[in-house]
Design an enzyme around this catalytic site. Structure first.
Site, mmCIF file in Angstrom:
data_model
loop_
_atom_site.group_PDB
_atom_site.id
_atom_site.type_symbol
_atom_site.label_atom_id
_atom_site.label_comp_id
_atom_site.label_asym_id
_atom_site.label_seq_id
_atom_site.Cartn_x
_atom_site.Cartn_y
_atom_site.Cartn_z
ATOM 1 N N ASP A 1 0.836 -1.216 0.000
ATOM 2 C CA ASP A 1 0.000 0.000 0.000
ATOM 3 C C ASP A 1 0.865 1.258 0.000
ATOM 4 O O ASP A 1 1.980 1.253 0.502
ATOM 5 C CB ASP A 1 -0.925 -0.022 1.232
ATOM 6 C CG ASP A 1 -2.076 0.950 1.080
ATOM 7 O OD1 ASP A 1 -2.347 1.407 -0.060
ATOM 8 O OD2 ASP A 1 -2.720 1.261 2.102
ATOM 9 N N TRP B 1 2.914 7.867 -2.730
ATOM 10 C CA TRP B 1 4.327 7.995 -3.138
ATOM 11 C C TRP B 1 4.430 8.864 -4.387
ATOM 12 O O TRP B 1 5.277 9.752 -4.473
ATOM 13 C CB TRP B 1 4.885 6.591 -3.413
ATOM 14 C CG TRP B 1 6.328 6.529 -3.782
ATOM 15 C CD1 TRP B 1 7.393 6.343 -2.930
ATOM 16 C CD2 TRP B 1 6.889 6.635 -5.107
ATOM 17 N NE1 TRP B 1 8.569 6.320 -3.639
ATOM 18 C CE2 TRP B 1 8.290 6.499 -4.983
ATOM 19 C CE3 TRP B 1 6.343 6.824 -6.378
ATOM 20 C CZ2 TRP B 1 9.151 6.551 -6.072
ATOM 21 C CZ3 TRP B 1 7.204 6.886 -7.474
ATOM 22 C CH2 TRP B 1 8.586 6.744 -7.312
ATOM 23 N N ARG C 1 -0.720 9.085 -9.992
ATOM 24 C CA ARG C 1 -0.770 7.936 -9.081
ATOM 25 C C ARG C 1 -0.221 6.665 -9.713
ATOM 26 O O ARG C 1 0.431 5.861 -9.050
ATOM 27 C CB ARG C 1 -2.230 7.668 -8.670
ATOM 28 C CG ARG C 1 -2.853 8.673 -7.724
ATOM 29 C CD ARG C 1 -4.320 8.312 -7.470
ATOM 30 N NE ARG C 1 -4.443 6.916 -7.057
ATOM 31 C CZ ARG C 1 -4.229 6.491 -5.806
ATOM 32 N NH1 ARG C 1 -3.909 7.339 -4.869
ATOM 33 N NH2 ARG C 1 -4.342 5.213 -5.519
ATOM 34 N N HIS D 1 2.383 2.949 -8.866
ATOM 35 C CA HIS D 1 2.234 1.500 -9.095
ATOM 36 C C HIS D 1 3.451 0.983 -9.857
ATOM 37 O O HIS D 1 4.022 -0.046 -9.508
ATOM 38 C CB HIS D 1 0.954 1.205 -9.884
ATOM 39 C CG HIS D 1 -0.298 1.668 -9.190
ATOM 40 N ND1 HIS D 1 -0.561 1.374 -7.878
ATOM 41 C CD2 HIS D 1 -1.349 2.405 -9.633
ATOM 42 C CE1 HIS D 1 -1.731 1.913 -7.540
ATOM 43 N NE2 HIS D 1 -2.222 2.547 -8.588
ATOM 44 N N GLU E 1 -12.415 -4.558 -4.186
ATOM 45 C CA GLU E 1 -12.914 -3.185 -4.027
ATOM 46 C C GLU E 1 -12.189 -2.195 -4.935
ATOM 47 O O GLU E 1 -12.672 -1.086 -5.161
ATOM 48 C CB GLU E 1 -12.773 -2.726 -2.573
ATOM 49 C CG GLU E 1 -13.767 -3.369 -1.605
ATOM 50 C CD GLU E 1 -13.486 -4.851 -1.377
ATOM 51 O OE1 GLU E 1 -12.307 -5.240 -1.276
ATOM 52 O OE2 GLU E 1 -14.466 -5.627 -1.335
ATOM 53 N N LEU F 1 10.108 -21.074 -3.514
ATOM 54 C CA LEU F 1 9.219 -20.090 -2.895
ATOM 55 C C LEU F 1 7.943 -20.054 -3.722
ATOM 56 O O LEU F 1 8.005 -20.081 -4.950
ATOM 57 C CB LEU F 1 9.880 -18.697 -2.924
ATOM 58 C CG LEU F 1 9.016 -17.508 -2.499
ATOM 59 C CD1 LEU F 1 8.851 -17.503 -0.974
ATOM 60 C CD2 LEU F 1 9.638 -16.188 -2.947
ATOM 61 N N GLU G 1 0.530 -12.704 12.922
ATOM 62 C CA GLU G 1 1.098 -11.515 13.547
ATOM 63 C C GLU G 1 1.058 -10.374 12.530
ATOM 64 O O GLU G 1 1.381 -10.570 11.354
ATOM 65 C CB GLU G 1 2.552 -11.769 13.982
ATOM 66 C CG GLU G 1 2.681 -12.811 15.080
ATOM 67 C CD GLU G 1 2.018 -12.371 16.388
ATOM 68 O OE1 GLU G 1 1.981 -11.157 16.669
ATOM 69 O OE2 GLU G 1 1.526 -13.262 17.112
HETATM 70 C C1 IPE Z 1 -5.511 -2.713 -0.183
HETATM 71 O O1 IPE Z 1 -5.148 -1.400 -0.343
HETATM 72 C C2 IPE Z 1 -5.484 -3.419 -1.507
HETATM 73 C C3 IPE Z 1 -4.176 -3.589 -2.114
HETATM 74 C C4 IPE Z 1 -3.017 -3.234 -1.608
HETATM 75 C C5 IPE Z 1 -4.187 -4.216 -3.412
HETATM 76 P P1 IPE Z 1 -6.234 -0.244 -0.557
HETATM 77 O O2 IPE Z 1 -5.454 1.026 -0.695
HETATM 78 O O3 IPE Z 1 -7.149 -0.600 -1.661
HETATM 79 O O4 IPE Z 1 -7.042 -0.290 0.812
HETATM 80 P P2 IPE Z 1 -7.873 0.854 1.534
HETATM 81 O O5 IPE Z 1 -8.842 1.375 0.528
HETATM 82 O O6 IPE Z 1 -6.902 1.911 1.963
HETATM 83 O O7 IPE Z 1 -8.505 0.190 2.687
HETATM 84 C C1 IPE Z 2 -1.651 0.151 -3.313
HETATM 85 O O1 IPE Z 2 -1.382 1.526 -3.402
HETATM 86 C C2 IPE Z 2 -1.831 -0.475 -4.661
HETATM 87 C C3 IPE Z 2 -3.200 -0.914 -4.963
HETATM 88 C C4 IPE Z 2 -4.205 -0.817 -4.153
HETATM 89 C C5 IPE Z 2 -3.421 -1.482 -6.266
HETATM 90 P P1 IPE Z 2 -2.551 2.575 -3.454
HETATM 91 O O2 IPE Z 2 -2.886 2.855 -4.863
HETATM 92 O O3 IPE Z 2 -3.675 2.150 -2.595
HETATM 93 O O4 IPE Z 2 -1.828 3.832 -2.817
HETATM 94 P P2 IPE Z 2 -2.477 4.880 -1.816
HETATM 95 O O5 IPE Z 2 -2.996 4.109 -0.648
HETATM 96 O O6 IPE Z 2 -3.576 5.563 -2.574
HETATM 97 O O7 IPE Z 2 -1.333 5.782 -1.470
HETATM 98 MG MG MG Z 3 -4.073 2.376 -0.619
#
Ligand code: IPE
Ligand code: IPE
Ligand code: MG
Length: 232
Positions: free
Chosen positions: A13, A18, A26, A30, A60, A125, A197
């Site tokens: 996440d 970043w 955004r 990724h 989601e 792995l 954990e």
């Molecule tokens: C969880 O991150 C899903 C992934 C890392 C793929 P999200 O960024 O979607 O989760 P929320 O919305 O902050 O809970």
């Molecule tokens: C996690 O990073 C990647 C996916 C959920 C695909 P985010 O895209 O959720 O990054 P933030 O949480 O918006 O910074």
């Molecule tokens: Mg996120």
């Protein structure tokens, strides 16, 4: 090293933040996450983990802007094409866990199947991508299978349900690492995390490197896992 976990699961996440902090779109976040993922795989191999599971796209995440969703579909396809030979040479078995529904592009499904077939006999792995994955969806799918198999209500137990999870041979994660300073599970492996954990890191996923994984494992080694019992 004592008590190395067998299975580590990561919620990758913070990609969007970043990128935003750098004035970038955004999706660049990724893209930058690919290096973090590969370095984490190398770290998992250094540690001798058996299983590494990464949350790549949740059930989601379809609610995000269409452009970002499209980018993520291409990006995951790209990772497979760019990295599958490297992963294969490393002895990594690649798996995908999640729903194969109509929203996942056909071409991506084909590359998933090819990569799974290519790496299927590797045993160093197991790298599982949780993709179009939701913990609730997985439990619902297992319940549907229990019902479809005609298991009588009195015979429904943890064993019957577990047998019908997406990968019944996958042990529960010992350790879950979530990056970016968020303290939640976000529908990840709900069944399997019952006694895992949890370690939370402020590092944003694109900055995550094997050293951060090692830090999380050290934190794990300080924990006292009791599983509801008392000290022996
Ligand atoms: C969880 O991150 C899903 C992934 C890392 C793929 P999200 O960024 O979607 O989760 P929320 O919305 O902050 O809970
Ligand atoms: C996690 O990073 C990647 C996916 C959920 C695909 P985010 O895209 O959720 O990054 P933030 O949480 O918006 O910074
Ligand atoms: Mg996120």
């Amino acid at each position: 090293m004592h008590r190395v976990p067998s299975h580590v699961a990561c919620v990758m996440d913070g990609n969007g933040r970043w990128a935003t902090r750098r004035g970038l779109p955004r999706t660049d976040g990724h893209g930058a996450g690919e290096k973090a993922l590969l370095d984490t795989v190398y770290g998992a191999l250094d540690l001798g983990l058996d299983w590494l599971t990464v949350y790549a796209f949740s059930t989601e995440n379809w609610r995000r802007p269409a452009d970002e969703v499209r980018y993520l579909m291409h990006f995951n396809e790209g990772i497979l094409l760019r990295r599958r030979d490297e992963l294969n040479d490393l002895g990594v078995r690649v798996r995908f866990s999640g729903r194969r529904d109509w929203r996942v592009p056909r071409r991506l499904l084909r590359h998933i199947d090819d990569t799974v077939a290519l790496t299927g006999s590797n045993r160093k792995l197991t790298l599982t991508f949780a993709f179009n994955y939701g913990g609730r969806a997985e439990i619902i799918d297992a319940v549907r299978a229990v019902v479809a198999d005609g298991v009588p209500a009195s015979k429904v137990d943890e064993r019957e349900l577990r047998k019908r999870l997406y990968f019944p041979d996958m042990p529960d994660p010992d350790l879950v690492v979530r990056t970016s300073g968020e303290f939640r599970i976000s529908n990840f492996l709900l069944w399997q995390l019952a006694y895992s954990e949890l370690v939370f890191s402020d590092v944003l996923w694109p900055d995550f490197r094997r050293e951060h994984l090692f830090d999380a494992v050290r934190e794990y080694q300080r924990r006292d896992r009791r599983y509801g019992t008392v000290e022996a």
